[in-house]
Structure formats: structure tokens, C-alpha cells
Design an enzyme around this catalytic site. Structure first.
Site, mmCIF file in Angstrom:
data_model
loop_
_atom_site.group_PDB
_atom_site.id
_atom_site.type_symbol
_atom_site.label_atom_id
_atom_site.label_comp_id
_atom_site.label_asym_id
_atom_site.label_seq_id
_atom_site.Cartn_x
_atom_site.Cartn_y
_atom_site.Cartn_z
ATOM 1 N N LYS A 97 0.858 -1.183 0.000
ATOM 2 C CA LYS A 97 0.000 0.000 0.000
ATOM 3 C C LYS A 97 0.886 1.221 0.000
ATOM 4 O O LYS A 97 1.794 1.320 0.833
ATOM 5 C CB LYS A 97 -0.831 0.033 1.287
ATOM 6 C CG LYS A 97 -1.820 -1.085 1.369
ATOM 7 C CD LYS A 97 -3.136 -0.626 0.813
ATOM 8 C CE LYS A 97 -3.963 -1.849 0.547
ATOM 9 N NZ LYS A 97 -5.074 -1.650 -0.312
ATOM 10 N N ASP A 124 -0.450 -0.138 -4.541
ATOM 11 C CA ASP A 124 -1.833 0.348 -4.547
ATOM 12 C C ASP A 124 -1.906 1.692 -3.843
ATOM 13 O O ASP A 124 -1.665 1.789 -2.643
ATOM 14 C CB ASP A 124 -2.720 -0.676 -3.817
ATOM 15 C CG ASP A 124 -4.197 -0.300 -3.891
ATOM 16 O OD1 ASP A 124 -4.532 0.720 -4.532
ATOM 17 O OD2 ASP A 124 -5.015 -1.047 -3.317
ATOM 18 N N GLU A 158 -1.780 0.415 -8.682
ATOM 19 C CA GLU A 158 -3.233 0.617 -8.768
ATOM 20 C C GLU A 158 -3.585 2.072 -8.464
ATOM 21 O O GLU A 158 -3.199 2.590 -7.415
ATOM 22 C CB GLU A 158 -3.966 -0.275 -7.745
ATOM 23 C CG GLU A 158 -3.860 -1.742 -8.042
ATOM 24 C CD GLU A 158 -4.479 -2.606 -6.945
ATOM 25 O OE1 GLU A 158 -5.460 -2.186 -6.291
ATOM 26 O OE2 GLU A 158 -3.969 -3.715 -6.732
ATOM 27 N N ASP A 193 -8.780 -0.180 -10.467
ATOM 28 C CA ASP A 193 -9.543 -0.878 -9.417
ATOM 29 C C ASP A 193 -10.837 -0.081 -9.194
ATOM 30 O O ASP A 193 -11.885 -0.451 -9.715
ATOM 31 C CB ASP A 193 -8.685 -0.987 -8.147
ATOM 32 C CG ASP A 193 -9.426 -1.625 -6.977
ATOM 33 O OD1 ASP A 193 -10.580 -2.055 -7.147
ATOM 34 O OD2 ASP A 193 -8.863 -1.687 -5.863
ATOM 35 N N LYS A 200 -12.952 -7.017 -7.766
ATOM 36 C CA LYS A 200 -13.393 -7.341 -6.412
ATOM 37 C C LYS A 200 -14.866 -7.740 -6.530
ATOM 38 O O LYS A 200 -15.756 -6.883 -6.523
ATOM 39 C CB LYS A 200 -13.251 -6.114 -5.499
ATOM 40 C CG LYS A 200 -11.808 -5.696 -5.193
ATOM 41 C CD LYS A 200 -11.812 -4.594 -4.144
ATOM 42 C CE LYS A 200 -10.468 -4.342 -3.499
ATOM 43 N NZ LYS A 200 -9.557 -3.521 -4.282
HETATM 44 O O1 LIG Z 1 -5.957 -6.446 -3.340
HETATM 45 C C1 LIG Z 1 -5.452 -7.106 -2.396
HETATM 46 O O2 LIG Z 1 -4.379 -7.707 -2.503
HETATM 47 C C2 LIG Z 1 -6.138 -7.192 -1.079
HETATM 48 C C3 LIG Z 1 -7.386 -6.399 -0.946
HETATM 49 C C4 LIG Z 1 -7.171 -4.934 -0.651
HETATM 50 O O3 LIG Z 1 -6.068 -4.463 -0.680
HETATM 51 C C5 LIG Z 1 -8.300 -4.107 -0.339
HETATM 52 C C6 LIG Z 1 -9.552 -4.651 -0.256
HETATM 53 C C7 LIG Z 1 -10.664 -3.879 0.111
HETATM 54 C C8 LIG Z 1 -10.524 -2.589 0.437
HETATM 55 C C9 LIG Z 1 -9.241 -1.936 0.563
HETATM 56 O O4 LIG Z 1 -8.955 -1.782 1.933
HETATM 57 C C10 LIG Z 1 -8.093 -2.657 -0.129
HETATM 58 C C11 LIG Z 1 -7.725 -1.896 -1.385
HETATM 59 O O5 LIG Z 1 -7.307 -0.772 -1.240
HETATM 60 O O6 LIG Z 1 -7.815 -2.358 -2.503
HETATM 61 MG MG LIG Z 2 -7.144 -0.505 -3.834
#
Ligand SMILES: O=C(O)CCC(=O)C1=CC=C[C@@H](O)[C@@H]1C(=O)O
Ligand SMILES: [Mg+2]
Length: 324
Positions: free
Chosen positions: A135, A163, A192, A215, A237
Site C-alpha cells: 500500500k 496500490d 493501482e 480498481d 473485487k
Molecule cells: O488487493 C489485495 O491484494 C487485497 C485487498 C485490498 O487491498 C483491499 C480490499 C478492500 C478494500 C481496501 O482496503 C483494499 C484496497 O485498497 O484495494
Molecule cells: Mg485498492
């Protein structure tokens, strides 16, 4: 003969789980149970606060209407249902029809939001392709650039996913890129959503040679899957997208134009996460999914996630709130 049940769950989360603006203390959702000719099948409906348009109560109410229709043998209109409801019910239906294969892809991209040294440790132990996700956008952009560069230097055969969740201005995104040496940029599988505006993210990718992935943009009204210079992947997702059919259509569109599709979690319980791993193995077998979110929970639900030692709450401990 058909019957259906809806169970409610509330699962305690690890103490430090922060969504956009709030701490996620308890994960709430529903478990769908379908029964047909003595065969049982399950699905999870878990709208994610701050991400889903529907809340948990709205999802539960709509699920009851749709499940009544299913029991009556009517055709369901999952395309206009809430995404979490469409996903949970379509998974249960696919499981009942033995369409959702049982083998899953449990190789996850380790998720790191803290100490990069822990990540180096985990990656060194990882078999096969080394893929990790960090992140960015939470601290200084310069720090993020230094961390990314350090990881790419420490593990040269790694494919790094980053991300930013639209946190950067174009200037901050540039500050990040400045610290990632040009020879390391190809080691970034994708970043991302660097900027708030998709057009700024696209310009960033084209200027820096750092590939991006969509995303949030995938869920924006009017989104179309297309090949664009600098775009490597779309993140799917399912809880936020909708039915299995809709997810599979998006995956097929991505593949048709040469984009990678990555199945990713919306912090579902181990029940939903296992189904996502099965979807990933089925539809995107050569891609490591983004499912490293079991560690955010304090318990598992009904099934365990491979290698996870958290206690498992059985279905018998949940409240059944509806049945027909
Ligand atoms: O994408 C991944 O590897 C794990 C999922 C993930 O990072 C997330 C899932 C849902 C909400 C967020 O907090 C977060 C994201 O930022 O994409
Ligand atoms: Mg994300």
C-alpha cells in the site's frame, strides 16, 4: 424441492484494520444456504463499509426477496441486484450446480502496509513467482518511492504490485516515480490507481513507464475495458462488482484486449475468500490473486483458509434470521 436460509454473522477484526476513513472493528454480513434435492451450497454476502453502495441491512433485505424467488423456481435478475447480493447468491447457485470448481489458487500476493523487512522475509520463503503488494499513498510519496526502489533492488526477480487508492496528486505521483530508478520500473507489475482522476493516472503511466491497474475505476459508471498504453491490469473485487457472470464477462473482456485480470478480496470471511480463490483458479489460473486478507480477522467462518490457524466459527453458531 428447494429451500433457502439466511444466516447473519459478525466477526471480530484484528485491531488495526482501517478502511478509508474508519476502523473496521467488526465485519458483518450474511451467509446464504441453498438446498436442492438434499444438496447444500453456500455463498457470502458482505457489503464493505465505505466501498459498497448498499449497507448490510439493505443487502439482507434484498437477499430475502431474491431467495424467495429462487425457492419458487423463478428466474433471478441478479444484474440489477446489489453487487454483494448478486455475488453471494450467484456463488451459491454455481456451487449447487457444481460450476464453481473446488480447487482454489491459494498462492496470494503478500500484502504489506508496514515494515518492508517483513515482506523481504516472506518473499524469500515464497515458492515460484515472487509477487507482493504494498500500500502506498499513506505516508510521504518520497518514502513510498524509496521503499519500492529498495524492495526491487533487494529482490530483483520480484513483481511488485502497488496500490495508491487514488491518494496522490499528479505532483505527488511524480515525486514517487522520481525515487524509483528507471531500470527498476519494469519490476513494478502495476501501480493501482495512483491519482484521484483516472486521466491523471493514465498520463502518469505514459510519462513514467510505470504500468498502472484500474480498481476503483472498474466500478465507475461508464467504465469500459480497453487496451491503453500504460495500463496492465484490472482488479476485480467481486463483492463490489456483482454476479459471477458479470465478473467472468469482465475477465473475458480483459483477456480479449491483452489485460491481466486480478481477482481480489473485499475483506470477505474465510468462506467468501475460499470461493474467490476457486474463482481465481478457474478463470485466471496463471495470475496470483489479491487475497492476502485473512490476517485482518480474529476468526474464520465455516471453513479454514489454508495455513491459517485462527479459530473457525461453525454455521451452527450463527443466527438464522430467515428461511423458506
Ligand atoms: O488487493 C489485495 O491484494 C487485497 C485487498 C485490498 O487491498 C483491499 C480490499 C478492500 C478494500 C481496501 O482496503 C483494499 C484496497 O485498497 O484495494
Ligand atoms: Mg485498492
Amino acid at each position: 424441492m428447494r429451500s433457502a436460509k439466511l444466516f447473519q454473522y459478525q466477526l471480530p477484526m484484528d485491531s488495526g484494520v482501517i478502511l478509508r476513513d474508519q476502523r473496521l472493528v467488526t465485519r458483518e454480513g450474511w451467509v446464504v444456504e441453498l438446498c436442492q434435492d438434499q444438496q447444500l451450497a453456500y455463498g457470502e454476502i458482505a457489503p464493505l463499509p465505505e466501498f459498497s453502495v448498499e449497507n448490510v441491512a439493505e443487502a439482507g433485505e434484498q437477499a430475502q426477496q431474491l431467495l424467495s424467488q429462487w425457492v419458487a423456481g423463478e428466474t433471478l435478475d441478479l444484474e440489477s441486484a446489489y453487487p454483494s447480493v448478486a455475488f453471494g447468491i450467484s456463488c451459491a447457485i454455481a456451487e449447487l450446480a457444481a460450476e464453481l470448481p473446488v480447487t482454489g489458487n491459494y498462492l496470494v500476493a503478500p500484502l504489506c502496509s508496514g515494515d518492508p523487512d517483513d515482506l523481504v522475509e516472506r518473499l524469500n520463503q515464497m515458492p515460484g513467482d515472487k509477487v507482493a503488494k504494498i500500500k502506498v499513498g499513506m505516508y510521504e510519496a518520497v518514502r513510498d518511492g524509496i521503499v519500492a526502489n529498495m524492495l526491487l533492488e533487494a529482490i530483483p526477480d520480484m513483481q511488485l504490485r502497488l496500490d495508491a487508492n487514488r491518494q496522490w496528486t499528479p505532483l505527488k505521483a511524480q515525486q514517487f516515480a522520481k525515487y524509483v530508478k528507471p531500470e527498476h520500473r519494469a519490476g513494478i507489475a502495476f501501480l493501482e490507481e495512483p491519482c484521484r482522476l483516472p486521466s491523471d493516472s493514465l498520463a502518469f503511466a505514459q510519462q513514467t513507464g510505470i504500468n498502472i491497474a484500474w480498481d476503483e475505476t472498474v466500478r465507475d459508471a461508464g467504465f469500459e475495458v480497453k487496451a491503453e498504453q500504460g495500463v496492465a491490469a484490472i482488479i476485480i473485487k467481486p463483492t463490489l462488482i456483482g454476479s459471477l457472470e458479470r465478473c467472468i464477462a469482465l475477465i473475458e473482456q480483459a483477456h480479449a484486449v491483452g489485460l491481466t485480470a486480478v481477482i481480489s478480496s473485499s475483506i470477505e470471511s474465510s468462506l467468501g475468500l475460499n470461493q474467490l480463490a476457486r474463482l481465481a483458479q478457474w478463470q485466471t489460473p496463471s495470475v496470483i490473486p489479491g487475497l492476502d486478507t485473512m490476517q485482518l480477522f480474529q476468526v474464520q467462518l465455516m471453513q479454514s483458509w489454508p495455513g491459517c490457524e485462527l479459530p473457525v466459527i461453525p454455521l451452527s453458531e450463527l443466527d438464522m434470521v430467515w428461511h423458506k
